[in-house]
Motif scaffolding. Structure first.
Motif, PDB file in Angstrom:
ATOM      1  N   LEU A 119      29.026 -21.601 105.290  1.00 59.93           N
ATOM      2  CA  LEU A 119      28.368 -22.469 106.265  1.00 59.93           C
ATOM      3  C   LEU A 119      28.986 -22.186 107.624  1.00 59.93           C
ATOM      4  N   THR A 120      28.170 -21.869 108.604  1.00 60.41           N
ATOM      5  CA  THR A 120      28.720 -21.420 109.880  1.00 60.41           C
ATOM      6  C   THR A 120      27.718 -21.617 111.004  1.00 60.41           C
ATOM      7  N   HIS A 121      28.187 -21.429 112.232  1.00 61.41           N
ATOM      8  CA  HIS A 121      27.313 -21.373 113.407  1.00 61.41           C
ATOM      9  C   HIS A 121      27.059 -19.931 113.835  1.00 61.41           C
TER      10      HIS A 121
ATOM     11  N   MET B 295      31.385   1.891 106.012  1.00 61.65           N
ATOM     12  CA  MET B 295      31.371   0.500 105.582  1.00 61.65           C
ATOM     13  C   MET B 295      30.883  -0.426 106.694  1.00 61.65           C
ATOM     14  N   LEU B 296      30.194  -1.484 106.292  1.00 62.71           N
ATOM     15  CA  LEU B 296      29.851  -2.590 107.174  1.00 62.71           C
ATOM     16  C   LEU B 296      30.832  -3.733 106.913  1.00 62.71           C
ATOM     17  N   VAL B 297      31.032  -4.559 107.930  1.00 65.22           N
ATOM     18  CA  VAL B 297      31.905  -5.723 107.783  1.00 65.22           C
ATOM     19  C   VAL B 297      31.140  -6.955 108.250  1.00 65.22           C
ATOM     20  N   ALA B 298      30.999  -7.941 107.367  1.00 59.96           N
ATOM     21  CA  ALA B 298      30.387  -9.218 107.717  1.00 59.96           C
ATOM     22  C   ALA B 298      31.493 -10.248 107.913  1.00 59.96           C
ATOM     23  N   TYR B 299      31.394 -11.019 108.985  1.00 56.31           N
ATOM     24  CA  TYR B 299      32.410 -12.045 109.237  1.00 56.31           C
ATOM     25  C   TYR B 299      31.798 -13.190 110.042  1.00 56.31           C
ATOM     26  N   GLN B 300      32.341 -14.356 109.840  1.00 58.96           N
ATOM     27  CA  GLN B 300      31.892 -15.523 110.579  1.00 58.96           C
ATOM     28  C   GLN B 300      32.901 -15.861 111.668  1.00 58.96           C
ATOM     29  N   LEU B 301      32.409 -16.507 112.720  1.00 53.08           N
ATOM     30  CA  LEU B 301      33.297 -17.067 113.736  1.00 53.08           C
ATOM     31  C   LEU B 301      33.342 -18.564 113.510  1.00 53.08           C
ATOM     32  N   GLY B 302      34.549 -19.086 113.322  1.00 47.54           N
ATOM     33  CA  GLY B 302      34.675 -20.506 113.042  1.00 47.54           C
ATOM     34  C   GLY B 302      34.093 -20.843 111.681  1.00 47.54           C
ATOM     35  N   SER B 303      33.441 -22.000 111.572  1.00 46.87           N
ATOM     36  CA  SER B 303      32.855 -22.456 110.310  1.00 46.87           C
ATOM     37  C   SER B 303      31.645 -23.300 110.654  1.00 46.87           C
TER      38      SER B 303
ATOM     39  N   GLN C 224      22.938 -26.169 115.603  1.00 43.82           N
ATOM     40  CA  GLN C 224      23.073 -26.631 114.224  1.00 43.82           C
ATOM     41  C   GLN C 224      23.630 -25.515 113.332  1.00 43.82           C
ATOM     42  N   PRO C 225      24.575 -25.840 112.431  1.00 42.14           N
ATOM     43  CA  PRO C 225      25.099 -24.812 111.514  1.00 42.14           C
ATOM     44  C   PRO C 225      24.037 -24.403 110.504  1.00 42.14           C
ATOM     45  N   PHE C 226      24.253 -23.260 109.893  1.00 40.94           N
ATOM     46  CA  PHE C 226      23.323 -22.774 108.878  1.00 40.94           C
ATOM     47  C   PHE C 226      24.120 -22.236 107.696  1.00 40.94           C
ATOM     48  N   ARG C 227      23.455 -22.140 106.554  1.00 40.74           N
ATOM     49  CA  ARG C 227      24.096 -21.604 105.359  1.00 40.74           C
ATOM     50  C   ARG C 227      23.650 -20.157 105.178  1.00 40.74           C
ATOM     51  N   ALA C 228      24.605 -19.285 104.928  1.00 34.55           N
ATOM     52  CA  ALA C 228      24.319 -17.863 104.755  1.00 34.55           C
ATOM     53  C   ALA C 228      24.762 -17.414 103.367  1.00 34.55           C
ATOM     54  N   TYR C 229      23.999 -16.492 102.795  1.00 35.36           N
ATOM     55  CA  TYR C 229      24.302 -15.924 101.477  1.00 35.36           C
ATOM     56  C   TYR C 229      24.302 -14.404 101.639  1.00 35.36           C
ATOM     57  N   ILE C 230      25.440 -13.779 101.343  1.00 33.84           N
ATOM     58  CA  ILE C 230      25.586 -12.333 101.485  1.00 33.84           C
ATOM     59  C   ILE C 230      25.851 -11.747 100.105  1.00 33.84           C
ATOM     60  N   THR C 231      24.956 -10.873  99.663  1.00 34.52           N
ATOM     61  CA  THR C 231      25.114 -10.236  98.349  1.00 34.52           C
ATOM     62  C   THR C 231      25.546  -8.794  98.539  1.00 34.52           C
ATOM     63  N   VAL C 232      26.726  -8.462  97.991  1.00 37.00           N
ATOM     64  CA  VAL C 232      27.291  -7.111  98.093  1.00 37.00           C
ATOM     65  C   VAL C 232      27.776  -6.696  96.704  1.00 37.00           C
TER      66      VAL C 232
ATOM     67  N   ALA D 113      17.734   1.101 113.251  1.00 37.19           N
ATOM     68  CA  ALA D 113      19.099   1.621 113.357  1.00 37.19           C
ATOM     69  C   ALA D 113      19.857   0.851 114.436  1.00 37.19           C
ATOM     70  N   PHE D 114      21.166   0.703 114.224  1.00 36.28           N
ATOM     71  CA  PHE D 114      21.993   0.080 115.261  1.00 36.28           C
ATOM     72  C   PHE D 114      23.371   0.722 115.275  1.00 36.28           C
ATOM     73  N   ALA D 115      23.985   0.683 116.452  1.00 37.05           N
ATOM     74  CA  ALA D 115      25.295   1.291 116.623  1.00 37.05           C
ATOM     75  C   ALA D 115      26.414   0.291 116.389  1.00 37.05           C
ATOM     76  N   ASN D 116      26.213  -0.950 116.820  1.00 39.16           N
ATOM     77  CA  ASN D 116      27.316  -1.900 116.870  1.00 39.16           C
ATOM     78  C   ASN D 116      27.206  -3.065 115.903  1.00 39.16           C
ATOM     79  N   LEU D 117      26.142  -3.888 116.050  1.00 40.79           N
ATOM     80  CA  LEU D 117      26.220  -5.216 115.450  1.00 40.79           C
ATOM     81  C   LEU D 117      24.843  -5.813 115.196  1.00 40.79           C
ATOM     82  N   ALA D 118      24.716  -6.461 114.044  1.00 39.68           N
ATOM     83  CA  ALA D 118      23.607  -7.376 113.782  1.00 39.68           C
ATOM     84  C   ALA D 118      24.223  -8.773 113.714  1.00 39.68           C
ATOM     85  N   SER D 119      23.658  -9.712 114.448  1.00 44.27           N
ATOM     86  CA  SER D 119      24.277 -11.036 114.509  1.00 44.27           C
ATOM     87  C   SER D 119      23.239 -12.139 114.356  1.00 44.27           C
ATOM     88  N   PHE D 120      23.730 -13.312 113.930  1.00 43.44           N
ATOM     89  CA  PHE D 120      22.873 -14.437 113.591  1.00 43.44           C
ATOM     90  C   PHE D 120      23.556 -15.713 114.072  1.00 43.44           C
ATOM     91  N   GLY D 121      22.759 -16.629 114.634  1.00 45.69           N
ATOM     92  CA  GLY D 121      23.327 -17.904 115.042  1.00 45.69           C
ATOM     93  C   GLY D 121      23.423 -18.054 116.545  1.00 45.69           C
TER      94      GLY D 121
END
Length: 312
Positions: free
Chosen positions: A202-204, A229-237, A186-194, A144-152
Motif C-alpha cells: 500500500l503506497t502513494h 534486471m528491473l527494480v521496483a520500489y515504493q517511496l514511503g508507504s 489517495q494511497p493505492f494498493r499494488a500487486y507485483i508478480t515476479v 521502450a524506456f530508458a529510465n523509469l515507469a512510475s505510478f502514483g
C-alpha cells in the motif's frame, strides 16, 4: 545480411571517421542557451557533423531523429532532458548507430546512470575518449524506456510541475511539487508478480526502474542500467506523513541505500496490478494503464560511455 560490428569496431569508427549527427532539444532546460556551444565544442574535438538539428517544436522531435539517422552516422549525438533522450533511445535501438548523450535537462537521470560527466565539455570528451557499450532497455508492454515507469504521485507531479520552477530550482522542483500534491493524494494498493511470487503493498508512489537514478538522486548503489534486471520500489508507504518525510530527506540529502536494505523487488519481468487501475508515467509519457507487464531487453541499445563504465 552483414554481421553487426563489434563494440570495439564501432568505437574505432566513431573516433576515426567521426561521422556524427546532432539533435539538440532547444526547449530543454539548457538546450537553447548551449546549442551554439555544442557545435563549437564538437568541432574543437575534430567532429564535423554530417546532419545538425536544433529542435524548437518538440512535437517534431521524432521527425528530426529520423532525419538525423537517415544520414547514417556512426554516432547520433542528442542533447536534452530525460524525455528527449528516452525518445532518442527508442530510435537508436536496432539501428547501426550508437547514442551520444549531452545532459541538458533538469535531472539527467539517464546520463547519471551511464556515469557521464554532467558538464558539456566533459560529456563531449567521452565521444573522443570513451567506448561503445550495450545497455539494457526497459519495456512496458510495447513501449521502450530508458529510465523509469512510475505510478502514483509522480504522474501528477509530471503534469503539474511548472517549467519556470524547473528553470529556477532544477531537480528540487520535483519533490517540492510533490509536497504540494500529497495532502490530497489517495494511497493505492499494488500487486507485483515476479517469478511466480506475488508482492502486495500500500503506497502513494511506486517506481519500476531500469536505471540507477530517480529525480537526479541515486536510488541504490548496487542498481545498474546494464545488469538485465528491473527494480521496483515504493517511496514511503500508505501513510502520507511517511512519504512526506521520505521526500524531504531525498530532496535535502539525496540519501541512497543498498538494494539489500529494501523495500525492493527485483526481476527480469514484472506483472503489475493496482487497485484502483492507474496511469503509468513511462519516461515522461503517460499513455499506459495498469494492469501491465514490464520487462527488460538486455543489451537493447548501444551508447557511448566513459572507459571505466562496467559493460557486462
Amino acid at each position: 545480411m552483414n554481421e553487426p560490428r563489434t563494440k570495439a569496431e564501432h568505437t574505432e569508427a566513431i573516433q576515426t571517421a567521426r561521422r556524427v549527427a546532432v539533435v539538440v532539444n532547444r526547449h530543454s532546460r539548457r538546450g537553447r542557451r548551449r546549442f551554439p556551444e555544442v557545435l563549437t565544442l564538437l568541432r574543437e574535438q575534430g567532429f564535423q557533423p554530417i546532419s545538425v538539428h536544433g529542435v524548437t517544436n518538440t512535437k517534431k522531435l521524432r521527425q528530426h531523429l529520423d532525419a538525423a539517422l537517415a544520414a547514417k552516422p556512426d554516432l547520433l549525438i542528442v542533447g536534452g532532458g530525460d524525455g528527449t533522450l528516452s525518445a532518442a533511445v527508442k530510435h537508436v535501438a536496432g539501428s547501426d548507430a550508437a547514442l551520444g548523450v549531452l545532459p541538458l535537462g533538469t535531472t539527467n537521470n539517464f546520463a547519471r546512470s551511464l556515469g557521464l560527466p554532467l558538464d558539456l565539455a566533459g560529456a563531449i570528451g567521452v565521444f573522443t575518449n570513451g567506448k561503445v557499450a550495450d545497455i539494457d532497455l526497459g519495456m512496458a508492454e510495447d513501449r521502450a524506456f530508458a529510465n523509469l515507469a512510475s505510478f502514483g504521485v509522480s504522474v501528477e507531479v509530471a503534469g503539474t510541475v511548472k517549467p519556470w520552477l524547473k528553470r529556477i530550482l532544477g531537480r528540487a522542483a520535483y519533490p517540492l511539487t510533490a509536497l504540494a500534491i500529497l495532502p490530497r493524494h489517495q494511497p493505492f494498493r499494488a500487486y507485483i508478480t515476479v517469478d511466480g511470487r506475488r508482492h502486495e503493498l500500500l503506497t502513494h508512489q511506486l517506481n519500476v526502474a531500469n536505471g540507477r537514478f530517480h529525480g537526479g538522486w541515486q536510488v541504490a548503489r548496487d542498481m545498474s542500467i546494464d545488469n538485465g534486471m528491473l527494480v521496483a520500489y515504493q517511496l514511503g508507504s500508505g501513510k502520507r506523513l511517511r512519504l512526506i518525510v521520505e521526500t524531504m530527506i531525498r530532496a535535502t540529502t539525496g540519501r541512497w541505500r543498498s538494494l539489500a536494505g529494501g523495500p525492493f523487488v527485483t526481476g527480469r519481468e514484472m506483472h503489475l496490478e493496482t487497485d484502483p487501475p492507474m496511469a503509468a508515467d513511462v519516461d515522461g509519457e503517460v499513455r499506459l494503464r495498469t494492469p501491465l507487464t514490464i520487462r527488460t531487453v538486455p543489451n537493447g541499445v548501444r551508447v557511448m560511455v566513459p572507459k571505466d563504465f562496467v559493460d557486462r
